[in-house]
Each structure stands twice: as C-alpha cells, then as structure tokens.
Design a protein around this motif. Sequence first.
Motif, PDB file in Angstrom:
ATOM      1  N   ARG A  21       0.861  -1.186   0.000  1.00  0.00           N
ATOM      2  CA  ARG A  21       0.000   0.000   0.000  1.00  0.00           C
ATOM      3  C   ARG A  21       0.896   1.234   0.000  1.00  0.00           C
ATOM      4  NH1 ARG A  21      -2.758  -3.601  -0.944  1.00  0.00           N
ATOM      5  NH2 ARG A  21      -4.616  -4.370   0.089  1.00  0.00           N
ATOM      6  N   ARG A  22       0.360   2.349  -0.462  1.00  0.00           N
ATOM      7  CA  ARG A  22       1.113   3.597  -0.516  1.00  0.00           C
ATOM      8  C   ARG A  22       1.583   4.017   0.877  1.00  0.00           C
ATOM      9  NH1 ARG A  22      -1.739   6.808  -3.846  1.00  0.00           N
ATOM     10  NH2 ARG A  22      -0.127   6.803  -5.399  1.00  0.00           N
ATOM     11  N   LYS A  23       0.774   3.766   1.900  1.00  0.00           N
ATOM     12  CA  LYS A  23       1.092   4.205   3.262  1.00  0.00           C
ATOM     13  C   LYS A  23       2.179   3.366   3.932  1.00  0.00           C
ATOM     14  CE  LYS A  23      -2.526   1.415   5.326  1.00  0.00           C
ATOM     15  NZ  LYS A  23      -3.723   1.379   6.113  1.00  0.00           N
ATOM     16  N   HIS A  24       2.455   2.172   3.433  1.00  0.00           N
ATOM     17  CA  HIS A  24       3.486   1.321   4.042  1.00  0.00           C
ATOM     18  C   HIS A  24       4.865   1.961   3.908  1.00  0.00           C
ATOM     19  CE1 HIS A  24       0.923  -2.556   3.345  1.00  0.00           C
ATOM     20  NE2 HIS A  24       0.481  -1.831   4.354  1.00  0.00           N
ATOM     21  N   LEU A  25       5.577   2.056   5.016  1.00  0.00           N
ATOM     22  CA  LEU A  25       6.924   2.635   4.982  1.00  0.00           C
ATOM     23  C   LEU A  25       7.879   1.793   4.136  1.00  0.00           C
ATOM     24  CD1 LEU A  25       7.368   3.888   8.660  1.00  0.00           C
ATOM     25  CD2 LEU A  25       6.714   5.190   6.620  1.00  0.00           C
ATOM     26  N   SER A  26       7.595   0.509   3.990  1.00  0.00           N
ATOM     27  CA  SER A  26       8.450  -0.365   3.179  1.00  0.00           C
ATOM     28  C   SER A  26       8.376  -0.032   1.689  1.00  0.00           C
ATOM     29  CB  SER A  26       8.080  -1.827   3.407  1.00  0.00           C
ATOM     30  OG  SER A  26       6.743  -2.062   3.022  1.00  0.00           O
TER      31      SER A  26
END
Length: 99
Positions: free
Chosen positions: A85-90
């Motif tokens: 997802r866009r929000k994942h820091l990875s």
Amino acid sequence: GIMEIRSVSVGVVAIKSVNTGFYLAMNKKGKLYGTKEYNHNCKFKERIEENGYNTYASLKWKHKGRQMFVSLNGKGTPRRGHKTRRKHLSAHFLPMLTS
C-alpha cells in the motif's frame, strides 16, 4: 545496489541497475523481476509523498483495482505488489544523487 531512475514521460519512470544493466519490472501477479529488455512492465508511476519520500507503482498492473507498489521487507527482499500500500513505509524510497 545503485539504481538509475529515468523519466519516461510525465510522472512515469524506468528504474535500471547501474551494475547489471537490468531494468526493474513487475508482472501482473505483482512479482518484481529484472529484465535486460525495456518493456511495458518496466514503467512505474513516481509519486513524491508528503514525508519527502517517493513511491513507485506499476503503471500497467493493478490488483482488484488497487495499485501495486515497489516494496522491500525488513530483510531487503521484494514484497508482492498485491500486499503493498502507498502508506506502508516499506514502499517509501529516498532517491539520492550520486557522482
């Protein structure tokens, strides 16, 4: 490794390894792979996020209407696009200039 990010069109980039010459690509199942030949799987939408990091989503492929992002897990191995997802820091990357 050092990756070269080239603009293909407005907001679209190709990512290429400086050492091997392989392009980063994503197939329709969201799996990242390297290819010597540049093709439609090598195009990624680049977005600069609010935190200053960049995200890269496959231009061609989506999973159930959701974008699939380039993402690495804690060990540095690629994650499948449908799990990102866009929000994942990875999925957040910080491009740096090299000389």
